[in-house]
Design a protein around this motif. Structure first.
Motif, PDB file in Angstrom:
ATOM      1  N   GLY A 251       0.808  -1.213   0.000  1.00  0.00           N
ATOM      2  CA  GLY A 251       0.000   0.000   0.000  1.00  0.00           C
ATOM      3  C   GLY A 251       0.843   1.265   0.000  1.00  0.00           C
ATOM      4  N   TYR A 252       1.926   1.261   0.777  1.00  0.00           N
ATOM      5  CA  TYR A 252       2.823   2.421   0.793  1.00  0.00           C
ATOM      6  C   TYR A 252       3.482   2.627  -0.572  1.00  0.00           C
ATOM      7  CZ  TYR A 252       2.811   3.398   5.837  1.00  0.00           C
ATOM      8  OH  TYR A 252       2.471   3.772   7.107  1.00  0.00           O
ATOM      9  N   THR A 253       3.908   1.525  -1.175  1.00  0.00           N
ATOM     10  CA  THR A 253       4.586   1.624  -2.473  1.00  0.00           C
ATOM     11  C   THR A 253       3.653   2.191  -3.535  1.00  0.00           C
ATOM     12  OG1 THR A 253       6.018  -0.256  -1.940  1.00  0.00           O
ATOM     13  CG2 THR A 253       5.768   0.319  -4.270  1.00  0.00           C
ATOM     14  N   GLU A 254       2.445   1.665  -3.603  1.00  0.00           N
ATOM     15  CA  GLU A 254       1.495   2.161  -4.598  1.00  0.00           C
ATOM     16  C   GLU A 254       1.072   3.592  -4.273  1.00  0.00           C
ATOM     17  OE1 GLU A 254      -0.287   1.557  -8.240  1.00  0.00           O
ATOM     18  OE2 GLU A 254       1.144   0.335  -7.109  1.00  0.00           O
ATOM     19  N   GLY A 255       0.939   3.890  -2.978  1.00  0.00           N
ATOM     20  CA  GLY A 255       0.611   5.256  -2.589  1.00  0.00           C
ATOM     21  C   GLY A 255       1.707   6.231  -2.960  1.00  0.00           C
ATOM     22  N   GLY A 256       2.977   5.805  -2.805  1.00  0.00           N
ATOM     23  CA  GLY A 256       4.086   6.667  -3.203  1.00  0.00           C
ATOM     24  C   GLY A 256       4.086   6.941  -4.699  1.00  0.00           C
ATOM     25  N   ARG A 257       3.709   5.920  -5.481  1.00  0.00           N
ATOM     26  CA  ARG A 257       3.629   6.114  -6.930  1.00  0.00           C
ATOM     27  C   ARG A 257       2.514   7.104  -7.279  1.00  0.00           C
ATOM     28  NH1 ARG A 257       0.823   4.611 -11.253  1.00  0.00           N
ATOM     29  NH2 ARG A 257      -0.708   3.493  -9.995  1.00  0.00           N
ATOM     30  N   LEU A 258       1.364   6.957  -6.644  1.00  0.00           N
ATOM     31  CA  LEU A 258       0.240   7.853  -6.927  1.00  0.00           C
ATOM     32  C   LEU A 258       0.507   9.270  -6.430  1.00  0.00           C
ATOM     33  CD1 LEU A 258      -2.790   5.520  -6.064  1.00  0.00           C
ATOM     34  CD2 LEU A 258      -2.091   6.317  -8.332  1.00  0.00           C
ATOM     35  N   ALA A 259       1.317   9.384  -5.359  1.00  0.00           N
ATOM     36  CA  ALA A 259       1.603  10.705  -4.809  1.00  0.00           C
ATOM     37  C   ALA A 259       2.410  11.561  -5.771  1.00  0.00           C
ATOM     38  CB  ALA A 259       2.340  10.578  -3.475  1.00  0.00           C
ATOM     39  N   ARG A 260       3.016  10.934  -6.792  1.00  0.00           N
ATOM     40  CA  ARG A 260       3.694  11.718  -7.821  1.00  0.00           C
ATOM     41  C   ARG A 260       2.702  12.264  -8.846  1.00  0.00           C
ATOM     42  NH1 ARG A 260       7.352   7.195  -7.649  1.00  0.00           N
ATOM     43  NH2 ARG A 260       6.552   6.464  -9.660  1.00  0.00           N
ATOM     44  N   LEU A 261       1.472  11.762  -8.804  1.00  0.00           N
ATOM     45  CA  LEU A 261       0.461  12.155  -9.781  1.00  0.00           C
ATOM     46  C   LEU A 261      -0.631  13.032  -9.186  1.00  0.00           C
ATOM     47  CD1 LEU A 261       0.066   8.628 -11.445  1.00  0.00           C
ATOM     48  CD2 LEU A 261       1.563  10.504 -12.170  1.00  0.00           C
ATOM     49  N   MET A 262      -0.788  12.995  -7.863  1.00  0.00           N
ATOM     50  CA  MET A 262      -1.774  13.824  -7.168  1.00  0.00           C
ATOM     51  C   MET A 262      -1.252  14.103  -5.768  1.00  0.00           C
ATOM     52  SD  MET A 262      -4.786  11.074  -6.126  1.00  0.00           S
ATOM     53  CE  MET A 262      -4.878  10.285  -7.740  1.00  0.00           C
ATOM     54  N   PRO A 263      -1.767  15.143  -5.084  1.00  0.00           N
ATOM     55  CA  PRO A 263      -1.303  15.414  -3.729  1.00  0.00           C
ATOM     56  C   PRO A 263      -1.449  14.179  -2.843  1.00  0.00           C
ATOM     57  CG  PRO A 263      -2.606  17.251  -4.522  1.00  0.00           C
ATOM     58  CD  PRO A 263      -2.724  16.171  -5.561  1.00  0.00           C
ATOM     59  N   GLY A 264      -0.423  13.919  -2.031  1.00  0.00           N
ATOM     60  CA  GLY A 264      -0.398  12.701  -1.242  1.00  0.00           C
ATOM     61  C   GLY A 264      -1.582  12.552  -0.310  1.00  0.00           C
ATOM     62  N   TRP A 265      -2.049  13.645   0.293  1.00  0.00           N
ATOM     63  CA  TRP A 265      -3.162  13.528   1.226  1.00  0.00           C
ATOM     64  C   TRP A 265      -4.440  13.129   0.502  1.00  0.00           C
ATOM     65  CZ3 TRP A 265      -7.763  16.244   1.324  1.00  0.00           C
ATOM     66  CH2 TRP A 265      -7.859  17.361   0.494  1.00  0.00           C
ATOM     67  N   GLN A 266      -4.536  13.477  -0.787  1.00  0.00           N
ATOM     68  CA  GLN A 266      -5.699  13.056  -1.550  1.00  0.00           C
ATOM     69  C   GLN A 266      -5.651  11.559  -1.840  1.00  0.00           C
ATOM     70  OE1 GLN A 266      -6.483  15.481  -4.998  1.00  0.00           O
ATOM     71  NE2 GLN A 266      -6.082  17.382  -3.894  1.00  0.00           N
ATOM     72  N   VAL A 267      -4.445  11.003  -1.939  1.00  0.00           N
ATOM     73  CA  VAL A 267      -4.313   9.562  -2.154  1.00  0.00           C
ATOM     74  C   VAL A 267      -4.965   8.809  -0.997  1.00  0.00           C
ATOM     75  CG1 VAL A 267      -2.701   7.633  -2.347  1.00  0.00           C
ATOM     76  CG2 VAL A 267      -2.222   9.778  -3.537  1.00  0.00           C
ATOM     77  N   ILE A 268      -4.577   9.133   0.243  1.00  0.00           N
ATOM     78  CA  ILE A 268      -5.158   8.441   1.388  1.00  0.00           C
ATOM     79  C   ILE A 268      -6.608   8.839   1.567  1.00  0.00           C
ATOM     80  CG2 ILE A 268      -4.368  10.163   3.077  1.00  0.00           C
ATOM     81  CD1 ILE A 268      -4.745   6.330   3.523  1.00  0.00           C
ATOM     82  N   GLY A 269      -6.962  10.093   1.241  1.00  0.00           N
ATOM     83  CA  GLY A 269      -8.344  10.531   1.368  1.00  0.00           C
ATOM     84  C   GLY A 269      -9.281   9.731   0.480  1.00  0.00           C
ATOM     85  N   TRP A 270      -8.915   9.588  -0.798  1.00  0.00           N
ATOM     86  CA  TRP A 270      -9.769   8.832  -1.714  1.00  0.00           C
ATOM     87  C   TRP A 270      -9.741   7.344  -1.398  1.00  0.00           C
ATOM     88  CZ3 TRP A 270     -13.495  11.128  -3.815  1.00  0.00           C
ATOM     89  CH2 TRP A 270     -13.391  12.426  -4.298  1.00  0.00           C
ATOM     90  N   ALA A 271      -8.604   6.822  -0.941  1.00  0.00           N
ATOM     91  CA  ALA A 271      -8.549   5.414  -0.558  1.00  0.00           C
ATOM     92  C   ALA A 271      -9.522   5.133   0.588  1.00  0.00           C
ATOM     93  CB  ALA A 271      -7.123   5.026  -0.154  1.00  0.00           C
ATOM     94  N   LEU A 272      -9.592   6.049   1.541  1.00  0.00           N
ATOM     95  CA  LEU A 272     -10.533   5.899   2.649  1.00  0.00           C
ATOM     96  C   LEU A 272     -11.973   5.962   2.162  1.00  0.00           C
ATOM     97  CD1 LEU A 272      -8.720   8.099   5.323  1.00  0.00           C
ATOM     98  CD2 LEU A 272      -9.315   5.696   5.605  1.00  0.00           C
TER      99      LEU A 272
END
Length: 313
Positions: free
Chosen positions: A189-210
């Motif tokens: 999850g961290y690895t995929e989140g790190g990849r997505l954080a290069r494409l959108m703000p990181g807090w939005q990654v966890i926000g949308w995942a939630l």
């Protein structure tokens, strides 16, 4: 988007100053990012003790489901307040991995583990998470870390395995298996989140995942609460509130914001203190007595992780 604009506010203000204040421009965002990342580390370090408290009132399935539901509602409020557009469909698969690993898998497996393992024991085992994440990232991104990195990674894994076997009386317990499973799903999850954080703000990654988990976790909360007995205590309520609002949402929010400001390498260095902080909270909040092997193993893992940080740079 408003969320993206707010993330760059400190830099925008700095650009408006005079040329003579260049050092201030460089230091202000870095200081803010370091503080945010430190807040994230402190928040994460309280997760295991808070989970132990939460288990005083809720069953493991109820605690995880309600925790995720509350965190998703908080994230939804922030996303709506920021008028953030939904993520592109091409990001949905990655967000599903983040949700499965960070929002559901890691909390569930660690909660099940903490029914039989102590918070301090779990802290040492999960102290291997940065190394596990680095290994997943190497496979996912195709990067080839140096030989020194892998030697330190293997040494760190050996320290954790030796500790768990020694503490479990010569064999791995069910709680240890849950913890090792938690390492794997969280690293993914961290690895995929790190990849997505290069494409959108990181807090939005966890926000949308939630938020993506809400249609599943809301009914799961109702079912689990109906099947598992609930015995409300002050510790239980505080534990639930913290793992939902503190660890799952606030901790990841400030962590990603800080990481975006100071960079992943510097943020990772700060996270080296997390296992030792959890050991402190385990003694201070839960009254656990630490065997000598716990802090020794924690320091050994920190040394190995520090070597990997130097090797990667």
């Amino acid at each position: 988007m408003r969320a993206q604009n707010s993330a760059t506010t400190p830099m925008t203000i700095a650009i408006g100053t005079t040329a003579g204040s260049a050092p201030a421009r460089a230091e202000a965002p870095g200081a803010q990012g370091t503080l945010l990342a430190l807040l994230g580390v402190v928040s994460f370090s309280l997760t295991f003790p808070s989970t132990v408290w939460g288990l005083e009132s809720f069953g493991p399935w109820s605690l995880v489901a309600v925790r995720s539901t509350l965190a998703a509602l908080i994230a939804g409020v922030f996303l709506l307040g920021g008028r953030v557009s939904p993520p592109d469909r091409r990001h949905w698969a990655g967000l599903a991995v983040v949700a499965g690993g960070v929002v559901v898998g890691f909390p569930l497996l660690t909660t099940l583990a903490l029914q039989t393992s102590t918070s301090s024991h779990a802290a040492v085992v999960v102290g291997l998470l940065p190394l596990t994440t680095a290994a997943f990232a190497a496979v996912r991104t195709g990067r080839r870390p140096s030989r020194a990195f892998w030697l330190a990674a293997v040494a760190g894994a050996a320290v954790v395995i030796a500790f768990t076997v020694q503490q479990s009386g010569g064999a791995l317990s069910a709680g240890d298996l849950y913890l090792f499973g938690a390492l794997l799903v969280c690293a993914a999850g961290y690895t995929e989140g790190g990849r997505l954080a290069r494409l959108m703000p990181g807090w939005q990654v966890i926000g949308w995942a939630l938020v993506f988990c809400l249609p599943l976790m809301a009914p799961a909360s109702a079912v689990a609460l109906a099947l598992e007995p609930v015995r409300l205590t002050a510790h239980g309520v505080v534990g639930l509130v913290w793992v939902a609002a503190g660890s799952t949402f606030f901790g990841l929010y400030v962590w990603y914001r800080g990481m975006a400001t100071i960079g992943i390498p510097r943020a990772s260095q700060l996270q080296l203190a997390q296992p030792l902080l959890t050991l402190f909270w385990s003694v201070f909040l839960l009254g656990e007595s630490l065997p000598l092997a716990a802090p020794v193993a924690a320091v050994g893992v920190l040394v190995c992780i520090a070597v990997t940080q130097r090797a990667k740079s």
